[in-house]
Design a protein around this motif. Structure first.
Motif, mmCIF file in Angstrom:
data_model
loop_
_atom_site.group_PDB
_atom_site.id
_atom_site.type_symbol
_atom_site.label_atom_id
_atom_site.label_comp_id
_atom_site.label_asym_id
_atom_site.label_seq_id
_atom_site.Cartn_x
_atom_site.Cartn_y
_atom_site.Cartn_z
ATOM 1 N N PRO A 124 0.613 -1.298 0.058
ATOM 2 C CA PRO A 124 -0.090 0.003 -0.115
ATOM 3 C C PRO A 124 0.919 1.148 -0.098
ATOM 4 O O PRO A 124 0.312 2.270 -0.173
ATOM 5 C CB PRO A 124 -0.937 -0.274 1.130
ATOM 6 N N GLU A 125 2.134 1.115 0.561
ATOM 7 C CA GLU A 125 2.989 2.305 0.373
ATOM 8 C C GLU A 125 3.183 2.788 -0.938
ATOM 9 O O GLU A 125 3.414 4.062 -1.215
ATOM 10 C CB GLU A 125 4.510 1.982 1.031
ATOM 11 N N SER A 126 3.189 2.146 -1.782
ATOM 12 C CA SER A 126 3.132 2.563 -3.456
ATOM 13 C C SER A 126 2.044 2.328 -4.209
ATOM 14 O O SER A 126 2.110 1.767 -5.367
ATOM 15 C CB SER A 126 4.519 1.806 -4.137
ATOM 16 N N ALA A 127 0.971 2.704 -3.670
ATOM 17 C CA ALA A 127 -0.604 2.468 -4.286
ATOM 18 C C ALA A 127 -0.769 3.155 -5.418
ATOM 19 O O ALA A 127 -0.307 4.455 -5.476
ATOM 20 C CB ALA A 127 -1.451 2.573 -3.118
ATOM 21 N N LEU A 128 -1.093 2.563 -6.550
ATOM 22 C CA LEU A 128 -1.521 3.345 -7.685
ATOM 23 C C LEU A 128 -3.227 3.639 -7.566
ATOM 24 O O LEU A 128 -3.704 4.499 -8.151
ATOM 25 C CB LEU A 128 -1.593 2.295 -8.966
ATOM 26 N N ASN A 129 -3.818 2.715 -6.625
ATOM 27 C CA ASN A 129 -5.226 2.850 -6.072
ATOM 28 C C ASN A 129 -5.264 3.343 -4.787
ATOM 29 O O ASN A 129 -5.126 2.551 -4.027
ATOM 30 C CB ASN A 129 -6.035 1.460 -6.661
ATOM 31 N N GLU A 130 -5.354 4.671 -4.715
ATOM 32 C CA GLU A 130 -5.425 5.202 -3.340
ATOM 33 C C GLU A 130 -6.441 4.685 -2.524
ATOM 34 O O GLU A 130 -6.019 4.702 -1.276
ATOM 35 C CB GLU A 130 -5.207 6.749 -3.423
ATOM 36 N N GLN A 131 -7.586 4.554 -2.838
ATOM 37 C CA GLN A 131 -8.542 4.023 -2.028
ATOM 38 C C GLN A 131 -8.531 2.838 -1.380
ATOM 39 O O GLN A 131 -8.562 2.498 -0.115
ATOM 40 C CB GLN A 131 -9.998 4.004 -2.808
ATOM 41 N N ALA A 132 -7.783 1.656 -2.453
ATOM 42 C CA ALA A 132 -7.471 0.378 -2.099
ATOM 43 C C ALA A 132 -6.445 0.525 -0.931
ATOM 44 O O ALA A 132 -6.506 -0.253 -0.043
ATOM 45 C CB ALA A 132 -7.387 -0.567 -3.230
ATOM 46 N N GLY A 133 -5.307 1.158 -1.227
ATOM 47 C CA GLY A 133 -4.365 1.355 -0.376
ATOM 48 C C GLY A 133 -4.637 1.784 0.809
ATOM 49 O O GLY A 133 -4.209 1.283 2.147
ATOM 50 N N LYS A 134 -5.495 2.779 1.177
ATOM 51 C CA LYS A 134 -6.040 3.499 2.453
ATOM 52 C C LYS A 134 -6.884 2.530 3.191
ATOM 53 O O LYS A 134 -6.702 2.450 4.546
ATOM 54 C CB LYS A 134 -6.687 4.648 2.109
ATOM 55 N N MET A 135 -7.413 1.721 2.374
ATOM 56 C CA MET A 135 -8.684 1.055 3.097
ATOM 57 C C MET A 135 -7.814 -0.162 3.551
ATOM 58 O O MET A 135 -8.036 -0.884 4.658
ATOM 59 C CB MET A 135 -9.503 0.447 1.776
ATOM 60 N N LEU A 136 -6.933 -0.827 2.901
ATOM 61 C CA LEU A 136 -5.932 -1.943 3.182
ATOM 62 C C LEU A 136 -5.200 -1.633 4.568
ATOM 63 O O LEU A 136 -5.362 -2.479 5.690
ATOM 64 C CB LEU A 136 -4.879 -2.333 2.160
ATOM 65 N N LEU A 137 -4.670 -0.246 4.856
ATOM 66 C CA LEU A 137 -4.040 -0.027 5.983
ATOM 67 C C LEU A 137 -4.947 0.329 7.262
ATOM 68 O O LEU A 137 -4.536 0.087 8.231
ATOM 69 C CB LEU A 137 -3.041 1.259 5.840
#
Length: 258
Positions: A124-137
Motif C-alpha cells: 500500500p505504500e506505493s499504491a496506484l489505487n489510493e482508495q484500496a491502499g488506504k482501506m488496506l491500511l
C-alpha cells in the motif's frame, strides 16, 4: 500492430525458448498465451491465490515488451478489473520488479510469479489505487470485502481440476460396490430358493426336505415354527398306529377273561 520484427533476432530466439518452457511447464496458478507472430505482447491468466480476496477468480493480464527489451523492463497491465492497491483503475501494475529493481537477466517466468505474489502481499505504500491502499491500511475487512466483490463480478471462474486417474478410480469403485451388492443379495436369499429342484420333484416336496426354521432359530428363537406339512402329518400318523393297535389287543384279552 507490433510484430516480432520490432525485436532483435537474439531476443526473439530467447523469448521463443522461454515461452515454450512456460507453455510446457507453467508456474503454479499461471497460464501463458503464446502468439508465434508477436512476442512483443505476452498474455497470461492468473488464478487468485487461495486465502486471499482474489480466490476463486481468474484474472487476464498482459506484459508489453519494448523494442529494447530486455534492457528495459516490460510494462504490465491487468485486463480484468481488480480492486488492488498496486493496480490502477486502468489496469497498470506498479511493482518494483518492473521498475527500479529490473534486471535484464530476469525472465518472464520471474515477472509473472512476482505479479501473482502481489495478489498475496500488496504494497500500500506505493499504491496506484489510493482508495484500496488506504482501506488496506485502515480497515482490512472492508478492503477484503471490496476485493471479493470485484472478483465475483469481473473475474472468470477457474475451470474444475481433475486428479489423475480419478475417472478410473470412480469406475473401479462402482464395480466394487456392485460386486458387494451381489454378495449381499446372495447371502440374503432364502435357503429353499438356493437349492435347485431335482428332476421330477415338485416345489412342495422340495420344501419338506429343507431345514425347518425352528431348527435354524434354535430354542428361544423369535422365528415362528413352520406348520407341519401333509407328509409330516402322515408320518406321525403311521408312527402312532402300532401303539393304538397294541392297546386295542390288550383290551380284547381283558374282556375275554371276564
Amino acid at each position: 500492430m507490433a510484430t516480432n520484427e520490432n525485436l532483435p533476432p537474439n531476443v526473439i530466439k530467447q523469448l521463443a525458448k522461454e515461452l515454450k518452457h512456460l507453455d510446457e511447464s507453467p508456474p503454479e496458478g499461471i497460464k501463458v498465451g503464446v502468439n508465434d507472430d508477436d512476442f512483443s505482447t505476452i498474455y497470461a491468466d492468473i488464478e487468485g491465490p487461495a486465502g486471499t480476496p482474489y480466490e476463486n477468480g481468474v484474472f487476464n493480464m498482459k506484459l508489453v515488451l519494448s523494442h529494447d527489451f530486455p534492457h528495459s523492463p516490460p510494462k504490465g497491465y491487468f485486463l480484468t478489473k481488480i480492486f488492488h492497491p498496486n493496480i490502477s483503475k486502468t489496469g497498470e501494475i506498479c511493482v518494483n520488479t518492473l521498475k527500479r529493481d529490473w534486471n535484464p537477466s530476469l525472465g518472464l517466468r520471474h515477472v509473472l510469479i512476482v505479479v501473482r505474489c502481489l495478489l498475496i502481499e500488496p504494497f500500500p505504500e506505493s499504491a496506484l489505487n489510493e482508495q484500496a491502499g488506504k482501506m488496506l491500511l485502515e480497515n482490512y475487512e472492508e478492503y477484503a470485502r471490496h476485493a471479493r466483490l470485484y472478483t465475483g463480478i469481473h473475474a472468470q471462474k477457474p475451470k474444475p481440476k481433475f486428479k489423475s486417474g480419478a475417472i478410473s478410480e470412480s469406475t473401479t469403485a462402482l464395480n466394487v460396490g456392485q460386486t458387494n451388492a451381489d454378495h449381499k443379495n446372495q447371502a440374503a436369499a432364502p435357503a429353499a430358493t438356493a437349492l435347485p429342484l431335482a428332476k421330477g420333484e415338485n416345489f412342495q416336496e422340495h420344501q419338506t426336505s429343507a431345514t425347518p426354521l425352528t431348527e435354524i432359530g434354535g430354542s428361544g428363537s423369535n422365528v415362528p415354527a413352520m406348520p407341519a406339512s401333509a407328509a409330516q402329518k402322515k408320518e406321525a400318523g403311521l408312527a402312532k398306529a402300532p401303539a393304538d393297535k397294541k392297546k386295542m389287543d390288550a383290551r380284547k384279552k381283558s374282556l375275554k377273561r371276564l
